[in-house]
Design a protein around this motif. Structure first.
Motif, PDB file in Angstrom:
ATOM      1  N   LEU A  93      20.813   8.590 -47.040  1.00 19.57           N
ATOM      2  CA  LEU A  93      19.777  10.398 -45.790  1.00 19.57           C
ATOM      3  C   LEU A  93      18.645   9.645 -45.828  1.00 19.57           C
ATOM      4  O   LEU A  93      18.431  10.518 -44.782  1.00 19.57           O
ATOM      5  CB  LEU A  93      20.969  11.212 -46.278  1.00 19.57           C
ATOM      6  N   VAL A  94      17.929   9.266 -46.571  1.00 18.73           N
ATOM      7  CA  VAL A  94      16.619   9.602 -46.278  1.00 18.73           C
ATOM      8  C   VAL A  94      15.972   8.694 -46.496  1.00 18.73           C
ATOM      9  O   VAL A  94      14.505   8.650 -46.177  1.00 18.73           O
ATOM     10  CB  VAL A  94      16.375  10.411 -47.908  1.00 18.73           C
ATOM     11  N   PHE A  95      16.338   6.843 -46.215  1.00 17.51           N
ATOM     12  CA  PHE A  95      15.928   6.095 -46.266  1.00 17.51           C
ATOM     13  C   PHE A  95      15.367   6.267 -45.223  1.00 17.51           C
ATOM     14  O   PHE A  95      14.364   5.486 -45.015  1.00 17.51           O
ATOM     15  CB  PHE A  95      16.849   4.877 -46.053  1.00 17.51           C
ATOM     16  N   LEU A  96      15.525   6.563 -44.059  1.00 16.51           N
ATOM     17  CA  LEU A  96      14.395   6.185 -42.522  1.00 16.51           C
ATOM     18  C   LEU A  96      13.390   7.876 -42.801  1.00 16.51           C
ATOM     19  O   LEU A  96      12.091   7.198 -42.229  1.00 16.51           O
ATOM     20  CB  LEU A  96      15.177   6.048 -41.236  1.00 16.51           C
ATOM     21  N   VAL A  97      14.372   8.276 -43.564  1.00 15.74           N
ATOM     22  CA  VAL A  97      13.224   9.558 -43.517  1.00 15.74           C
ATOM     23  C   VAL A  97      11.551   9.384 -43.729  1.00 15.74           C
ATOM     24  O   VAL A  97      11.146  10.313 -43.579  1.00 15.74           O
ATOM     25  CB  VAL A  97      14.238  11.006 -43.629  1.00 15.74           C
ATOM     26  N   LEU A  98      12.046   9.780 -44.672  1.00 14.27           N
ATOM     27  CA  LEU A  98      11.289   8.865 -46.101  1.00 14.27           C
ATOM     28  C   LEU A  98      10.549   8.137 -45.815  1.00 14.27           C
ATOM     29  O   LEU A  98       8.453   8.304 -45.869  1.00 14.27           O
ATOM     30  CB  LEU A  98      11.587   8.833 -47.362  1.00 14.27           C
ATOM     31  N   ALA A  99      10.632   7.030 -44.992  1.00 11.51           N
ATOM     32  CA  ALA A  99       9.867   5.373 -44.529  1.00 11.51           C
ATOM     33  C   ALA A  99       8.770   6.239 -43.280  1.00 11.51           C
ATOM     34  O   ALA A  99       7.664   5.911 -42.989  1.00 11.51           O
ATOM     35  CB  ALA A  99      10.238   4.422 -43.895  1.00 11.51           C
ATOM     36  N   ARG A 100       9.232   7.352 -42.766  1.00 13.56           N
ATOM     37  CA  ARG A 100       8.747   7.885 -41.613  1.00 13.56           C
ATOM     38  C   ARG A 100       8.104   8.374 -41.980  1.00 13.56           C
ATOM     39  O   ARG A 100       6.502   9.001 -41.528  1.00 13.56           O
ATOM     40  CB  ARG A 100       9.932   8.615 -40.747  1.00 13.56           C
ATOM     41  N   MET A 101       7.736   9.459 -42.968  1.00  9.78           N
ATOM     42  CA  MET A 101       7.354  10.270 -43.860  1.00  9.78           C
ATOM     43  C   MET A 101       5.642  10.010 -44.422  1.00  9.78           C
ATOM     44  O   MET A 101       4.905  10.091 -44.437  1.00  9.78           O
ATOM     45  CB  MET A 101       7.630  11.648 -44.502  1.00  9.78           C
ATOM     46  N   TRP A 102       6.593   8.697 -45.282  1.00 10.28           N
ATOM     47  CA  TRP A 102       4.946   7.548 -45.412  1.00 10.28           C
ATOM     48  C   TRP A 102       4.533   7.735 -44.454  1.00 10.28           C
ATOM     49  O   TRP A 102       2.806   7.739 -44.832  1.00 10.28           O
ATOM     50  CB  TRP A 102       5.551   6.854 -46.454  1.00 10.28           C
ATOM     51  N   SER A 103       5.021   7.000 -43.863  1.00 13.72           N
ATOM     52  CA  SER A 103       3.903   6.450 -42.050  1.00 13.72           C
ATOM     53  C   SER A 103       2.674   7.236 -41.790  1.00 13.72           C
ATOM     54  O   SER A 103       1.647   6.863 -41.538  1.00 13.72           O
ATOM     55  CB  SER A 103       4.544   5.775 -41.015  1.00 13.72           C
ATOM     56  N   VAL A 104       3.574   8.252 -41.432  1.00  9.98           N
ATOM     57  CA  VAL A 104       2.853   9.936 -41.572  1.00  9.98           C
ATOM     58  C   VAL A 104       1.809  10.194 -41.509  1.00  9.98           C
ATOM     59  O   VAL A 104       0.672  10.294 -41.526  1.00  9.98           O
ATOM     60  CB  VAL A 104       3.909  10.582 -40.270  1.00  9.98           C
ATOM     61  N   SER A 105       2.335  10.661 -43.206  1.00 11.40           N
ATOM     62  CA  SER A 105       1.139  10.926 -44.335  1.00 11.40           C
ATOM     63  C   SER A 105      -0.082   9.884 -43.906  1.00 11.40           C
ATOM     64  O   SER A 105      -1.268  10.178 -45.290  1.00 11.40           O
ATOM     65  CB  SER A 105       1.692  11.488 -45.572  1.00 11.40           C
ATOM     66  N   HIS A 106       0.371   8.371 -44.607  1.00  7.29           N
ATOM     67  CA  HIS A 106      -0.372   6.970 -44.673  1.00  7.29           C
ATOM     68  C   HIS A 106      -1.876   8.001 -43.513  1.00  7.29           C
ATOM     69  O   HIS A 106      -2.827   7.177 -44.042  1.00  7.29           O
ATOM     70  CB  HIS A 106      -0.586   6.375 -44.263  1.00  7.29           C
ATOM     71  N   VAL A 107      -0.724   6.919 -42.198  1.00  6.09           N
ATOM     72  CA  VAL A 107      -1.964   7.424 -41.317  1.00  6.09           C
ATOM     73  C   VAL A 107      -2.894   8.653 -40.959  1.00  6.09           C
ATOM     74  O   VAL A 107      -4.329   8.618 -40.640  1.00  6.09           O
ATOM     75  CB  VAL A 107      -1.701   6.636 -39.557  1.00  6.09           C
ATOM     76  N   HIS A 108      -2.842   9.897 -41.579  1.00  6.21           N
ATOM     77  CA  HIS A 108      -3.031  11.062 -40.940  1.00  6.21           C
ATOM     78  C   HIS A 108      -3.360  11.844 -42.490  1.00  6.21           C
ATOM     79  O   HIS A 108      -4.429  12.899 -42.828  1.00  6.21           O
ATOM     80  CB  HIS A 108      -2.664  12.457 -41.097  1.00  6.21           C
ATOM     81  N   GLY A 109      -3.961  10.764 -43.452  1.00  6.71           N
ATOM     82  CA  GLY A 109      -4.377  11.796 -44.878  1.00  6.71           C
ATOM     83  C   GLY A 109      -3.787  12.882 -45.456  1.00  6.71           C
ATOM     84  O   GLY A 109      -4.514  13.736 -46.013  1.00  6.71           O
ATOM     85  N   PHE A 110      -1.847  12.738 -45.429  1.00  4.01           N
ATOM     86  CA  PHE A 110      -1.566  14.224 -45.236  1.00  4.01           C
ATOM     87  C   PHE A 110      -1.055  13.755 -47.158  1.00  4.01           C
ATOM     88  O   PHE A 110      -0.382  12.909 -47.163  1.00  4.01           O
ATOM     89  CB  PHE A 110      -0.033  13.992 -44.975  1.00  4.01           C
ATOM     90  N   VAL A 111      -0.814  15.120 -47.852  1.00  2.00           N
ATOM     91  CA  VAL A 111      -1.060  14.949 -48.677  1.00  2.00           C
ATOM     92  C   VAL A 111       0.590  16.095 -49.502  1.00  2.00           C
ATOM     93  O   VAL A 111       1.299  15.521 -50.515  1.00  2.00           O
ATOM     94  CB  VAL A 111      -2.157  15.717 -50.252  1.00  2.00           C
ATOM     95  N   THR A 112       1.243  16.642 -48.563  1.00  2.00           N
ATOM     96  CA  THR A 112       2.590  17.578 -49.093  1.00  2.00           C
ATOM     97  C   THR A 112       3.318  17.686 -47.864  1.00  2.00           C
ATOM     98  O   THR A 112       2.237  17.636 -46.278  1.00  2.00           O
ATOM     99  CB  THR A 112       1.709  19.067 -49.161  1.00  2.00           C
ATOM    100  N   PRO A 113       3.862  17.906 -47.707  1.00  2.00           N
ATOM    101  CA  PRO A 113       4.669  18.259 -46.185  1.00  2.00           C
ATOM    102  C   PRO A 113       4.480  19.469 -45.592  1.00  2.00           C
ATOM    103  O   PRO A 113       4.714  19.459 -44.365  1.00  2.00           O
ATOM    104  CB  PRO A 113       6.360  18.810 -47.718  1.00  2.00           C
ATOM    105  N   ALA A 114       4.175  20.147 -45.939  1.00  2.00           N
ATOM    106  CA  ALA A 114       2.888  21.571 -45.397  1.00  2.00           C
ATOM    107  C   ALA A 114       1.889  20.781 -44.444  1.00  2.00           C
ATOM    108  O   ALA A 114       1.327  21.499 -43.372  1.00  2.00           O
ATOM    109  CB  ALA A 114       3.019  22.773 -46.257  1.00  2.00           C
ATOM    110  N   ASP A 115       1.348  19.725 -45.028  1.00  2.00           N
ATOM    111  CA  ASP A 115       0.284  19.178 -44.449  1.00  2.00           C
ATOM    112  C   ASP A 115       0.734  18.824 -42.651  1.00  2.00           C
ATOM    113  O   ASP A 115       0.042  18.458 -41.660  1.00  2.00           O
ATOM    114  CB  ASP A 115      -0.051  18.094 -44.710  1.00  2.00           C
ATOM    115  N   PHE A 116       1.944  18.330 -43.199  1.00  2.00           N
ATOM    116  CA  PHE A 116       2.340  17.134 -41.848  1.00  2.00           C
ATOM    117  C   PHE A 116       3.077  18.056 -40.946  1.00  2.00           C
ATOM    118  O   PHE A 116       2.898  18.229 -39.894  1.00  2.00           O
ATOM    119  CB  PHE A 116       3.962  16.976 -42.601  1.00  2.00           C
ATOM    120  N   VAL A 117       3.578  20.009 -41.605  1.00  2.00           N
ATOM    121  CA  VAL A 117       3.850  20.823 -40.450  1.00  2.00           C
ATOM    122  C   VAL A 117       3.135  21.608 -40.018  1.00  2.00           C
ATOM    123  O   VAL A 117       3.164  21.567 -39.015  1.00  2.00           O
ATOM    124  CB  VAL A 117       4.749  21.729 -41.585  1.00  2.00           C
TER     125      VAL A 117
END
Length: 535
Positions: A93-117
């Protein structure tokens, strides 16, 4: 207590060795400066496949897991095995979701899920409710690690809260100093001990009890003799839906917890995450073996420790180990469970501290906070969180803490539309997401309020199995309250979005478009990632 001297000595020695590793971790893979959330809270985002495997595994399979799952199997039978399909289903279920979350967080410097939101939906308010939801859901989870340690101490005849306070004071000290590097280093020892103990248990204990046939026969005889129609070594018509929805709902919730994402964001690239999602099901095999300890305890005639006239079923596994193993190996087993509390408790407190620092302190208190200020605030908040967890155990009935964890699962599920679905679509309006979150929480709390637990005399908040008869259906079937609450959330979010769009209410600006990235367009870690195209 004199009868448990050997066990206690082995437990204390191993606990102190691991605690020493926690302090040494500050020098392990040490950067020039620990004074930033990237370094203190995410280990410099530099962990490879092996470290991440132990860290995430140690984060998700906690001390409470090792005592609660077999305790549930001991008391209810087959229903307790829901944890097995849930941990198998979660990784695809999370295989693709987490890889995508990592990429967005990597390039924007997000530390928390709330940072992304915050960036994705351009809404500080939505980010705030996601952060608060994460904090509320995480606190009882930390407290439950203490329940695991307490169960071990009770089995050794140690009562009182002082040993737990000392253990968490040591944990607080080395987490403050070393950050995420401490649980990452300790996880190697913790998981190795757990594997050794469980593999030894499933070979040695059945041999002492006459084999698996005898174990399952004893379990069947016990459940056949009870008046409860929903227990047994097989599921019944009344609890099959509960089993399915609880497993699936728990799988959806697992990686929404802030501490789960913290371990993932500490990985050095997307391939590390993909490899781990493929390898982590090995822990599910271990979990299945752990669950079988509940049936072994029935066959062995194990009785839980009784305190103030109340039987504490969480002590079933420690008492079984004491009953079946030599003293020295029982001490090793106790240490495995006790140390098993340190890794997740450390990561959870770091994740909760990061949420407060990034999404409350920096957003509303000090918008110009430096990296060093953020790191210092997170360190202090991580201490406060641990103190709060200890107070939960000191001031509340531990059984109530367990109920709080069930409530926590229902609560954290309400962040799924914003966090998980937000990775793939920008269709939802921020107002619709907030409305859905509020409706889902209200529905979840209402359902949990209606659930009794006749076993301990509770009229309300007695579990997570919601009776469908409460909705007017003529059936004894139950369903996981969090699953229905999430359905309410999604329906309201869709309707709210349609209303806001029809009324032409302004939406927030999406700051996660590829044009805003500061990474190289050719970076393989962000290849094929185009969130702008998902409007």
């Amino acid at each position: 207590m004199s009868a448990h001297t050997t066990e206690l000595v082995v437990f204390v020695v191993l606990f102190l060795i691991v605690s020493g590793m926690g302090f040494v971790a500050a020098r392990w893979r040490r950067p020039n400066d620990l004074a930033s959330l990237n370094e203190w809270g995410l280990g410099g985002r530099s962990f490879g496949s092996w470290i991440t495997w132990f860290l995430v595994g140690g984060d998700l399979y906690t001390a409470y897991t090792f005592v609660a799952v077999p305790a549930l199997v001991f008391s209810s039978g087959a229903l307790g095995f829901y944890a097995l399909p849930y941990t198998v289903v979660v990784y695809p279920l999370v295989f693709l979701v987490l890889a995508r979350m990592w990429s967005v967080s990597h390039v924007h410097g997000f530390v928390t899920p709330a940072d992304f939101v915050r960036a994705r939906f351009g809404s500080p308010t939505l980010a705030l409710v996601i952060a608060i939801t994460g904090l509320v859901a995480t606190m009882p989870y930390i407290a439950l690690q203490l329940v695991g340690i307490e169960a071990v101490l009770k089995a050794m005849g140690i009562t009182g809260h002082l040993p737990i306070i000392i253990a968490f004071a040591i944990l607080a000290a080395y987490t403050y100093q070393s950050g995420l590097r401490a649980p990452a280093l300790i996880a190697f020892v913790k998981d190795s001990l757990i594997y050794i103990v469980i593999l030894a248990a499933v070979i040695y204990i059945p041999a002492q009890l006459g084999g698996w046939d005898s174990i399952f026969d004893a379990a069947k005889a016990k459940f056949d003799a009870t008046p409860n129609p929903n227990d047994g070594i097989a599921l019944t018509a009344a609890n099959q839906l509960q089993y399915i929805t609880l497993a699936f709902g728990s799988a959806l919730a697992l990686f929404l917890y802030p501490h789960s994402l913290t371990g993932v964001l500490a990985s050095k690239n997307r391939n590390v995450i993909k490899r781990n999602m493929s390898a982590l099901p090995a822990y599910s095999f271990l979990l299945g073996l752990i669950a079988l300890l509940g049936f072994m305890a029935i066959a062995a005639g194990t009785k839980p420790v009784t305190t103030d006239g109340k039987a504490d079923t969480n002590t079933i596994v420690p008492v079984l180990f004491d009953q079946m193993f030599p003293d020295w190996f029982a001490g090793v087993a106790y240490a495995a469970v006790g140390i098993g509390a340190l890794v997740p408790a450390a990561i959870m407190s770091i994740a909760a501290a990061n949420l407060f620092t990034r999404n409350i302190y920096r957003e509303y208190i000090n918008k110009d906070a430096t990296d060093a200020q953020e790191a210092n605030v997170s360190k202090l908040v991580s201490l406060v969180v641990k103190v709060g967890a200890v107070l939960c155990i000191l001031l509340l009935d531990p059984q109530f803490s367990i109920d709080l964890q069930l409530i926590g699962g229902v609560i954290i599920l309400q962040t799924l539309p914003s966090v998980a679905l937000g990775l793939y679509t920008r269709w939802f309006h921020k107002g619709g997401l907030i409305a859905g979150w509020a409706a889902g929480l209200a529905a979840g709390m209402w359902m949990l309020y209606l659930i009794p637990n006749p076993a301990n005399g509770k009229q309300h908040f007695g579990g997570s199995a919601f009776g469908l008869q409460n909705l007017g259906f003529d059936t004894t079937m139950t369903i996981y309250a969090g699953f229905l609450a999430l359905a309410v959330n999604l329906v309201v979010a869709v309707i709210g979005t349609l209303i806001f769009r029809a009324a032409k209410v302004a939406d927030g600006e999406d700051a996660t478009r590829r044009g805003d990235y500061f990474a190289d367009e050719g970076d393989p870690d962000v290849k094929d990632l185009d969130l702008a195209g998902s409007h």
